[in-house]
Design a protein around this motif. Structure first.
Motif, PDB file in Angstrom:
ATOM      1  N   TRP A  60       2.052 -36.427  45.397  1.00  0.00           N
ATOM      2  CA  TRP A  60       0.851 -35.721  45.845  1.00  0.00           C
ATOM      3  C   TRP A  60       0.751 -34.336  45.235  1.00  0.00           C
ATOM      4  O   TRP A  60      -0.332 -33.912  44.834  1.00  0.00           O
ATOM      5  CB  TRP A  60       0.812 -35.623  47.373  1.00  0.00           C
ATOM      6  CG  TRP A  60       0.131 -36.809  47.932  1.00  0.00           C
ATOM      7  CD1 TRP A  60       0.712 -37.958  48.383  1.00  0.00           C
ATOM      8  CD2 TRP A  60      -1.286 -37.014  48.057  1.00  0.00           C
ATOM      9  NE1 TRP A  60      -0.247 -38.851  48.770  1.00  0.00           N
ATOM     10  CE2 TRP A  60      -1.483 -38.303  48.580  1.00  0.00           C
ATOM     11  CE3 TRP A  60      -2.403 -36.230  47.745  1.00  0.00           C
ATOM     12  CZ2 TRP A  60      -2.751 -38.827  48.814  1.00  0.00           C
ATOM     13  CZ3 TRP A  60      -3.669 -36.742  47.988  1.00  0.00           C
ATOM     14  CH2 TRP A  60      -3.832 -38.036  48.522  1.00  0.00           C
ATOM     15  N   GLU A  63      -0.366 -34.739  41.698  1.00  0.00           N
ATOM     16  CA  GLU A  63      -1.779 -35.134  41.633  1.00  0.00           C
ATOM     17  C   GLU A  63      -2.667 -33.916  41.886  1.00  0.00           C
ATOM     18  O   GLU A  63      -3.667 -33.707  41.194  1.00  0.00           O
ATOM     19  CB  GLU A  63      -2.040 -36.228  42.680  1.00  0.00           C
ATOM     20  CG  GLU A  63      -3.412 -36.869  42.601  1.00  0.00           C
ATOM     21  CD  GLU A  63      -3.643 -37.647  41.320  1.00  0.00           C
ATOM     22  OE1 GLU A  63      -2.663 -37.921  40.597  1.00  0.00           O
ATOM     23  OE2 GLU A  63      -4.816 -37.949  41.019  1.00  0.00           O
ATOM     24  N   ALA A  64      -2.307 -33.093  42.858  1.00  0.00           N
ATOM     25  CA  ALA A  64      -3.119 -31.919  43.191  1.00  0.00           C
ATOM     26  C   ALA A  64      -3.104 -30.903  42.051  1.00  0.00           C
ATOM     27  O   ALA A  64      -4.134 -30.334  41.697  1.00  0.00           O
ATOM     28  CB  ALA A  64      -2.615 -31.283  44.476  1.00  0.00           C
ATOM     29  N   ARG A  66      -2.584 -31.526  38.928  1.00  0.00           N
ATOM     30  CA  ARG A  66      -3.220 -32.106  37.741  1.00  0.00           C
ATOM     31  C   ARG A  66      -4.743 -32.058  37.830  1.00  0.00           C
ATOM     32  O   ARG A  66      -5.420 -31.957  36.812  1.00  0.00           O
ATOM     33  CB  ARG A  66      -2.770 -33.568  37.600  1.00  0.00           C
ATOM     34  CG  ARG A  66      -2.880 -34.152  36.222  1.00  0.00           C
ATOM     35  CD  ARG A  66      -2.217 -35.495  36.219  1.00  0.00           C
ATOM     36  NE  ARG A  66      -2.907 -36.413  37.122  1.00  0.00           N
ATOM     37  CZ  ARG A  66      -3.951 -37.167  36.752  1.00  0.00           C
ATOM     38  NH1 ARG A  66      -4.390 -37.106  35.523  1.00  0.00           N
ATOM     39  NH2 ARG A  66      -4.547 -37.965  37.610  1.00  0.00           N
ATOM     40  N   THR A  67      -5.298 -32.154  39.046  1.00  0.00           N
ATOM     41  CA  THR A  67      -6.742 -32.311  39.163  1.00  0.00           C
ATOM     42  C   THR A  67      -7.452 -31.030  39.610  1.00  0.00           C
ATOM     43  O   THR A  67      -8.637 -31.069  39.908  1.00  0.00           O
ATOM     44  CB  THR A  67      -7.105 -33.428  40.162  1.00  0.00           C
ATOM     45  OG1 THR A  67      -6.487 -33.127  41.406  1.00  0.00           O
ATOM     46  CG2 THR A  67      -6.647 -34.777  39.677  1.00  0.00           C
ATOM     47  N   THR A  68      -6.760 -29.900  39.667  1.00  0.00           N
ATOM     48  CA  THR A  68      -7.461 -28.653  39.984  1.00  0.00           C
ATOM     49  C   THR A  68      -7.418 -27.741  38.760  1.00  0.00           C
ATOM     50  O   THR A  68      -6.511 -27.837  37.937  1.00  0.00           O
ATOM     51  CB  THR A  68      -6.831 -27.954  41.203  1.00  0.00           C
ATOM     52  OG1 THR A  68      -5.429 -27.872  41.023  1.00  0.00           O
ATOM     53  CG2 THR A  68      -7.108 -28.718  42.477  1.00  0.00           C
ATOM     54  N   PRO A  69      -8.423 -26.857  38.631  1.00  0.00           N
ATOM     55  CA  PRO A  69      -8.545 -26.065  37.393  1.00  0.00           C
ATOM     56  C   PRO A  69      -7.375 -25.108  37.183  1.00  0.00           C
ATOM     57  O   PRO A  69      -6.896 -24.473  38.124  1.00  0.00           O
ATOM     58  CB  PRO A  69      -9.833 -25.265  37.607  1.00  0.00           C
ATOM     59  CG  PRO A  69     -10.557 -25.946  38.699  1.00  0.00           C
ATOM     60  CD  PRO A  69      -9.531 -26.577  39.550  1.00  0.00           C
ATOM     61  N   LEU A  71      -7.565 -22.329  35.708  1.00  0.00           N
ATOM     62  CA  LEU A  71      -8.009 -20.956  35.948  1.00  0.00           C
ATOM     63  C   LEU A  71      -7.792 -20.554  37.411  1.00  0.00           C
ATOM     64  O   LEU A  71      -7.304 -19.460  37.698  1.00  0.00           O
ATOM     65  CB  LEU A  71      -9.491 -20.818  35.579  1.00  0.00           C
ATOM     66  CG  LEU A  71     -10.059 -19.413  35.675  1.00  0.00           C
ATOM     67  CD1 LEU A  71      -9.349 -18.472  34.717  1.00  0.00           C
ATOM     68  CD2 LEU A  71     -11.553 -19.402  35.398  1.00  0.00           C
ATOM     69  N   VAL A  72      -8.116 -21.479  38.324  1.00  0.00           N
ATOM     70  CA  VAL A  72      -7.928 -21.177  39.749  1.00  0.00           C
ATOM     71  C   VAL A  72      -6.442 -21.045  40.063  1.00  0.00           C
ATOM     72  O   VAL A  72      -6.018 -20.158  40.808  1.00  0.00           O
ATOM     73  CB  VAL A  72      -8.576 -22.274  40.616  1.00  0.00           C
ATOM     74  CG1 VAL A  72      -8.379 -21.972  42.083  1.00  0.00           C
ATOM     75  CG2 VAL A  72     -10.049 -22.400  40.300  1.00  0.00           C
ATOM     76  N   GLN A  73      -5.645 -21.916  39.462  1.00  0.00           N
ATOM     77  CA  GLN A  73      -4.199 -21.820  39.666  1.00  0.00           C
ATOM     78  C   GLN A  73      -3.661 -20.492  39.132  1.00  0.00           C
ATOM     79  O   GLN A  73      -2.791 -19.869  39.754  1.00  0.00           O
ATOM     80  CB  GLN A  73      -3.491 -22.994  38.992  1.00  0.00           C
ATOM     81  CG  GLN A  73      -3.777 -24.318  39.678  1.00  0.00           C
ATOM     82  CD  GLN A  73      -3.223 -25.489  38.909  1.00  0.00           C
ATOM     83  OE1 GLN A  73      -2.353 -25.335  38.053  1.00  0.00           O
ATOM     84  NE2 GLN A  73      -3.721 -26.670  39.204  1.00  0.00           N
ATOM     85  N   PHE A  75      -5.284 -17.634  38.928  1.00  0.00           N
ATOM     86  CA  PHE A  75      -5.640 -16.592  39.892  1.00  0.00           C
ATOM     87  C   PHE A  75      -4.729 -16.670  41.107  1.00  0.00           C
ATOM     88  O   PHE A  75      -4.260 -15.653  41.636  1.00  0.00           O
ATOM     89  CB  PHE A  75      -7.097 -16.739  40.334  1.00  0.00           C
ATOM     90  CG  PHE A  75      -8.088 -16.287  39.296  1.00  0.00           C
ATOM     91  CD1 PHE A  75      -7.854 -15.138  38.552  1.00  0.00           C
ATOM     92  CD2 PHE A  75      -9.251 -16.988  39.069  1.00  0.00           C
ATOM     93  CE1 PHE A  75      -8.769 -14.703  37.603  1.00  0.00           C
ATOM     94  CE2 PHE A  75     -10.174 -16.571  38.123  1.00  0.00           C
ATOM     95  CZ  PHE A  75      -9.927 -15.432  37.388  1.00  0.00           C
ATOM     96  N   ALA A  76      -4.491 -17.886  41.597  1.00  0.00           N
ATOM     97  CA  ALA A  76      -3.665 -18.049  42.800  1.00  0.00           C
ATOM     98  C   ALA A  76      -2.273 -17.474  42.574  1.00  0.00           C
ATOM     99  O   ALA A  76      -1.762 -16.696  43.392  1.00  0.00           O
ATOM    100  CB  ALA A  76      -3.593 -19.528  43.183  1.00  0.00           C
ATOM    101  N   HIS A 101       1.108 -26.206  35.533  1.00  0.00           N
ATOM    102  CA  HIS A 101      -0.089 -27.028  35.369  1.00  0.00           C
ATOM    103  C   HIS A 101       0.175 -28.213  34.447  1.00  0.00           C
ATOM    104  O   HIS A 101      -0.344 -29.308  34.663  1.00  0.00           O
ATOM    105  CB  HIS A 101      -1.235 -26.189  34.809  1.00  0.00           C
ATOM    106  CG  HIS A 101      -2.540 -26.928  34.752  1.00  0.00           C
ATOM    107  ND1 HIS A 101      -3.307 -27.147  35.872  1.00  0.00           N
ATOM    108  CD2 HIS A 101      -3.207 -27.515  33.734  1.00  0.00           C
ATOM    109  CE1 HIS A 101      -4.383 -27.832  35.532  1.00  0.00           C
ATOM    110  NE2 HIS A 101      -4.356 -28.069  34.234  1.00  0.00           N
ATOM    111  N   PHE A 105       1.323 -33.644  33.588  1.00  0.00           N
ATOM    112  CA  PHE A 105       0.930 -34.381  32.383  1.00  0.00           C
ATOM    113  C   PHE A 105       2.178 -34.812  31.612  1.00  0.00           C
ATOM    114  O   PHE A 105       2.293 -35.942  31.146  1.00  0.00           O
ATOM    115  CB  PHE A 105       0.043 -33.504  31.497  1.00  0.00           C
ATOM    116  CG  PHE A 105      -1.275 -33.152  32.114  1.00  0.00           C
ATOM    117  CD1 PHE A 105      -2.349 -34.026  32.033  1.00  0.00           C
ATOM    118  CD2 PHE A 105      -1.441 -31.966  32.803  1.00  0.00           C
ATOM    119  CE1 PHE A 105      -3.575 -33.711  32.598  1.00  0.00           C
ATOM    120  CE2 PHE A 105      -2.668 -31.635  33.368  1.00  0.00           C
ATOM    121  CZ  PHE A 105      -3.729 -32.509  33.275  1.00  0.00           C
ATOM    122  N   GLU A 162      -5.168 -23.611  25.756  1.00  0.00           N
ATOM    123  CA  GLU A 162      -5.550 -23.066  27.068  1.00  0.00           C
ATOM    124  C   GLU A 162      -5.032 -21.654  27.274  1.00  0.00           C
ATOM    125  O   GLU A 162      -5.361 -21.030  28.277  1.00  0.00           O
ATOM    126  CB  GLU A 162      -5.038 -23.976  28.194  1.00  0.00           C
ATOM    127  CG  GLU A 162      -5.638 -25.359  28.126  1.00  0.00           C
ATOM    128  CD  GLU A 162      -6.302 -25.796  29.400  1.00  0.00           C
ATOM    129  OE1 GLU A 162      -7.239 -25.097  29.815  1.00  0.00           O
ATOM    130  OE2 GLU A 162      -5.866 -26.803  29.977  1.00  0.00           O
TER     131      GLU A 162
END
Lengths: 221, 219
Positions: A60, A63-64, A66-69, A71-73, A75-76, A101, A105, A162
């Motif tokens: 999980w 999966e999370a 891999r599927t979130t941007p 850029l947001v990661q 910033f987080a 990130h 993959f 990236e």
């Protein structure tokens, strides 16, 4: 005031040293990020294969991620790490974000390699009374990894492309430098185009290298 | 505490999510058109068409999506071509993902057995008929799983538009973080929202895949 519409080679030469320094930072971020992704990806893939709730959790989380941007990661990590008392530079934060990130993959690539090792190899290793750690280190991984090196190379290229995102967290990499140069001289055309051309050349050269590797691996030795 | 911050944060985030979804949907249309055009172009018999498709694919796959976005938004105006942020984002991200999609289309077409085209030729079908009625329908199911991944990549890449002033989900997250300082809550929520949309995207592509399989009598 230089003509806005024409391409100015003198200006290109003038800004080249600064861009080269920034390219070095981009490259550093990419290489370190990839190394982290290679390590985390392997850990993730091995965790996913352990029986029990750990495997479920690993699946999980990956999966999370891999599927979130990215850029947001970024910033987080950038805003949340300091609040937990971790003080690291923006570049290090960027490396961590890139590595995390890309780990899922990379884990997928490892999985393909591991599943490509024939079942009989496992049977033989068990028959010889190898411990699980020995099976992984001496039998499975040495056979699983070489065939997937080209696929890993492709992910390195993707990761390298990236690195401009690190500009968003104040890292002075290529794109950020180009933007600052542009803002100082009101000429964005040359710096942004040079950065684009640099990425294009690098990734074309790298994908050619990957294709050569693939061809060499495909040849029966 | 958690509930109050939820009611405080969600309205603005959902507004941002709307923009994100708009760009994703429009980008998907651009990407699909570009993928099929370039994918067919690169499988074409005409050398010029092949070269053009290859140039497009290499250009967009070879440079970073963010650099492309900045180039169109900051460098193109120098040539007198001003594009609003929204259409620029849709076109650039769509073309970017479309370039990856083109390789998927090419690969899937190449994977259709050669005998199929030979049989079509034997039945005196034209090249166009062979493509539309024989090769494409058989190649489509194979394209679906990679297309699903690319759709999620597109959704993820829409976060970049926050850097060219568009008020998408990521942009609103930045605004909220600065104004409320509830960094963990804001980014937690945003990640959950992206994850949910990505999951739904993946499910819809899977649904499409099943529909395709059923329509071809393979279910």
């Amino acid at each position: 005031m230089p003509d806005q519409l024409t391409w100015d080679w003198g200006y290109c030469l003038e800004i080249a040293p600064e861009l080269a320094r920034a390219a070095w930072i981009s490259l550093q971020a990419a290489v370190l990020g990839m190394l982290l992704a290679l390590a985390l990806g392997l850990a993730g893939e091995l965790l996913r294969r352990t029986p029990g709730p750990l495997s479920w959790a690993a699946r999980w989380v990956m999966e999370a991620v891999r599927t979130t941007p990215l850029l947001v990661q970024l910033f987080a990590w950038f805003y949340l790490l300091p609040s937990t008392g971790v003080q690291i530079s923006a570049l290090t934060t960027g490396v961590v974000a890139l590595g995390v990130h890309y780990a899922p993959f990379v884990a997928e690539v490892y999985r393909a390699g591991i599943e490509g090792v024939p079942e009989s190899q496992w049977d033989a290793a068990r028959a010889l009374n190898f411990k699980p750690a020995q099976i992984w280190c001496h039998v499975v991984l040495p056979q699983a990894l070489p065939p997937v090196i080209p696929a890993l190379g492709n992910y390195f290229i993707a990761l390298f492309k990236e690195t401009p995102l690190l500009a968003a967290i104040t890292v002075m990499e290529l794109l950020q430098t180009a933007k600052i140069i542009g803002a100082e001289s009101f000429r964005y055309l040359e710096p942004l185009t040079l950065v684009g051309a640099f990425f294009l050349l690098c990734s074309l050269a790298a994908s050619r290298a990957v294709r050569c590797m693939e061809a060499r691996l495909a040849r029966p030795s | 505490m958690l509930l109050s911050s939820l009611t405080e944060l969600l309205p603005l985030l959902l507004k941002g999510l709307g923009v994100t979804l708009q760009i994703t949907a429009a980008g998907l249309v651009v990407a699909t058109c570009a993928a099929f055009t370039a994918g067919l172009g690169i499988s074409s018999n005409h050398r010029a068409v092949r070269a053009l498709a290859r140039a497009y694919i290499d250009l967009f796959r070879g440079t970073s999506a963010l650099v492309q976005l900045f180039w169109v938004y900051y460098a193109l105006p120098i040539f007198g071509l001003h594009i609003e942020a929204m259409p620029a984002a849709i076109v650039v991200l769509g073309l970017n993902i479309g370039a990856y999609g083109a390789e998927v289309v090419r690969g899937a077409l190449a994977a259709v057995p050669q005998e199929q085209a030979e049989a079509a030729a034997a039945l005196n079908l034209t090249e166009r008929q062979t493509l539309w009625h024989i090769r494409l329908p058989q190649a489509l199911p194979a394209m679906m799983p990679p297309f699903g991944n690319l759709a999620i990549e597109l959704l993820k890449s829409t976060a970049l538009v926050s850097l060219i002033t568009l008020a998408d989900l990521t942009f609103q997250a930045q605004v909220l973080r600065a104004s409320t300082l509830q960094t963990a809550e804001v980014f937690g929520l945003v990640l959950v929202l992206y994850f949910t949309v990505a999951w739904m995207l993946g499910q819809s592509v899977r649904w499409l895949e099943r529909c395709l399989a059923r329509s071809q009598g393979r279910a």
